[in-house]
Design an enzyme around this catalytic site. Structure first.
Site, short mmCIF file in Angstrom:
data_model
loop_
_atom_site.label_atom_id
_atom_site.label_comp_id
_atom_site.label_asym_id
_atom_site.label_seq_id
_atom_site.Cartn_x
_atom_site.Cartn_y
_atom_site.Cartn_z
CE LYS A 4 38.25 38.42 48.22
NZ LYS A 4 39.66 38.36 47.74
CB SER A 33 43.41 39.44 48.19
OG SER A 33 43.53 40.68 47.59
CB SER A 47 40.55 42.30 47.90
OG SER A 47 40.74 40.93 47.55
N1 GLN Z 1 46.03 44.30 46.82
C1 GLN Z 1 46.31 43.75 45.54
C2 GLN Z 1 45.58 44.51 44.49
O1 GLN Z 1 44.97 45.46 44.83
C3 GLN Z 1 45.98 42.30 45.52
C4 GLN Z 1 44.54 42.01 45.30
C5 GLN Z 1 44.20 40.57 45.36
O2 GLN Z 1 45.04 39.72 45.72
N2 GLN Z 1 42.99 40.24 44.98
O3 GLN Z 1 45.61 44.20 43.35
#
Ligand code: GLN
Length: 520
Positions: free
Chosen positions: A87, A186, A162
């Site tokens: 990532k 994410s 994400s």
């Molecule tokens: N979707 C969640 C957010 O927008 C989690 C993001 C993540 O785990 N980096 O904060």
């Protein structure tokens, strides 16, 4: 030699076995994945950068060591020569790191993250960097400054976020393994909607040194794979104590692969979290969830119901704590120290004005929204009412977990309330987007580990459904033990790995394939 189309579909464990047996070389494996990336990534957009030359050099090095035999060959790590994608929130020497943001376009880190050092020590070729929502903020990868990643099951749908790039790369057979980061889901939610396995380890089990911080008290690096065993293998590579991360645990976490290999649920208590299913969850998600419960029961587990009454406040508290930490962590992107610098068009050239112009141009809407929310929540006069209250809720959530784990060895829920939604569907409705994480956020608030594995396809849309397992902090091995059993029962039921049923991606016209990946 195995046909390259078969090769890319093998699990990391199977690839490792073939490499060790000399049935295939790492250069062949790595090249097969690079060819796959060139063929399909024009459609999927999982990669922001492809690291072909270096990956092949590492592969060649592993092959040479194996060919020479002797002590050096014996000392090779089990995953040596098995490629991986990373990532693009994790810093790497020799490749750009963008965090999915314009503000870091073209920026190169002067150091490697600890997990990258560990991948290099294990001699795993790094295929490249994967797409993400800007600074890991989002649930669909649509907030990337470099265009959305598409779900290999349906290119009109989101791959989760994400870490949609890492999940889509693994689901589209562009990589056997990937690294993600999980602040509120994410790793797990992209896993759920792409039919892959994703694990958020216990907070502190994997060093965060070199993962660009989103919300430091919640962030955790973890594995993305196609099988439970593969994630266990990868977590053992990247885990372990790191003096450069002050929150790093000293536990060794070296029992994960053994747990995945000896999966057994007999006599285990598995707790259904009352608040994390039912109303608000798609019918097909509920059906697959109930089916998994039946399978576990038939395998000898006892299913109990637990209640975590404060989980209903988790999302609200997360959206105060997370942006507060975001506003502080992102203050360093000031137009001076890293990446982009935009000068004001007119007027005095003060540092504040350069910073303002840089951040206005370099950050996207979602990042700005969260920085504003965080600075507001932390401002004098509001601090106690917002941030302080949210921290109290966090304690209550941790207590709910303690009470639940007094009644059950592991907890279970759907990973996400719905299957993959359409691109654009929730882009202009931040609250609807945030709701995707209702089931994943509690684990980050308490630091406990969570694993998502594919539970089958939803009846109404034929898209993957994720099943989430949660264990007490430091008990990551339990997730792998139960996960491996559920995975094999589900494969038996569905007649093989779920990803075998994903539609075949057609190679696009050559010029389209060449625009993504290969060139940079
Ligand atoms: N979707 C969640 C957010 O927008 C989690 C993001 C993540 O785990 N980096 O904060």
């Amino acid at each position: 030699m195995t046909d390259s189309n078969e090769l890319i579909r093998l699990s990391a464990a199977a690839l490792a076995a073939k490499l060790a047996a000399g049935e295939v070389t790492s250069v062949e494996v790595t090249q097969a994945y690079l060819d796959r990336i060139a063929a399909v990534d024009g459609q999927v957009n999982a990669f922001l950068h492809v690291n072909a030359e270096e990956a092949l050099a590492v592969a060649a090095e592993v092959d040479a060591i194996r060919a020479a035999g002797g002590a050096a060959a014996d000392e090779l790590h089990e995953l040596a020569g098995v490629p991986i994608a990373v990532k693009d929130l994790i810093v790497t020497i020799g490749q750009p790191t963008t965090a999915g943001s314009k503000i870091l376009e073209g920026w190169h880190s002067p150091y490697d993250a600890t997990v990258i050092k560990k991948l290099r020590a294990a001699k795993m070729p790094i295929l490249g960097k994967t797409n993400l929502d800007e600074f890991a903020m989002g649930s669909s990868t649509e907030h990337s400054a470099y265009g959305p990643t598409r779900n290999p099951w349906d290119l009109e749908r989101i791959p989760g976020g994400s870490g949609g790039g890492s999940a889509a790369a693994v689901a589209a057979f562009e990589a056997p393994l990937a690294l993600g980061t999980d602040t509120g889901g994410s790793i797990r939610q992209p896993g759920a909607v792409t039919g892959t396995v994703g694990v958020k380890p216990t907070y502190g089990a994997v060093s965060r040194y070199g993962a660009i911080a989103m919300a430091s008290s919640l962030d955790q690096i973890g594995p993305v794979s196609r099988t439970v065993l593969d994630s266990a293998l990868l977590q053992e590579v990247i885990g372990g104590h790191d003096p450069q991360d002050s929150t790093s645990l000293t536990d060794s976490f070296d029992n994960l692969v053994a747990a995945a290999r000896t999966g057994n649920v007999e006599g285990m208590k598995i707790g259904i979290i009352k608040e994390l299913h039912g109303e608000g969850y798609q019918a097909g998600v509920e059906n697959r969830f109930n089916e998994s419960l039946e399978l576990l029961k038939a395998a000898g587990a006892e299913i109990v119901e637990v209640s975590c009454p404060n989980f209903k406040y988790a999302l609200g508290a997360y959206y105060l704590i997370m942006p507060s930490e975001v506003s502080s962590n992102l203050a360093k992107f000031d137009g001076v120290r890293f990446g982009l610098r935009v000068l004001p068009k007119e007027g005095p050239m003060t540092i504040e004005r350069v910073m303002g112009a840089t951040r206005a141009a370099g950050f996207g809407d979602e990042v700005k929204r969260r920085v504003i929310l965080g600075t507001y929540a932390l401002s004098a006069g509001y601090y106690d009412a917002y941030y302080g209250s949210a921290q109290k809720v966090r304690t209550l959530i941790q207590r709910d977990f303690d009470a639940a784990f007094a009644q059950a060895d592991v907890l279970i829920s759907p990973t996400a309330p719905t299957t993959a939604f359409k691109l654009g569907e929730k882009l202009n409705d931040p609250l609807a987007m945030y709701l995707n994480d209702v089931a994943t956020i509690p684990a980050n608030m308490a630091g406990v580990p969570g694993l998502s594995l594919p539970g089958g396809l939803a009846d109404e849309d034929g898209l993957p459904v994720g099943i989430q397992l949660l264990a007490p902090a430091r008990e990551d091995a339990r997730l792998y033990r139960v996960g491996a059993v559920l995975e094999s029962l589900l494969e038996e039921k569905w007649g093989g790995p779920l990803l075998d049923r994903a539609p075949e991606l057609q190679a696009p016209a050559l010029d389209a394939a060449n625009t993504v990946g290969g060139s940079n």
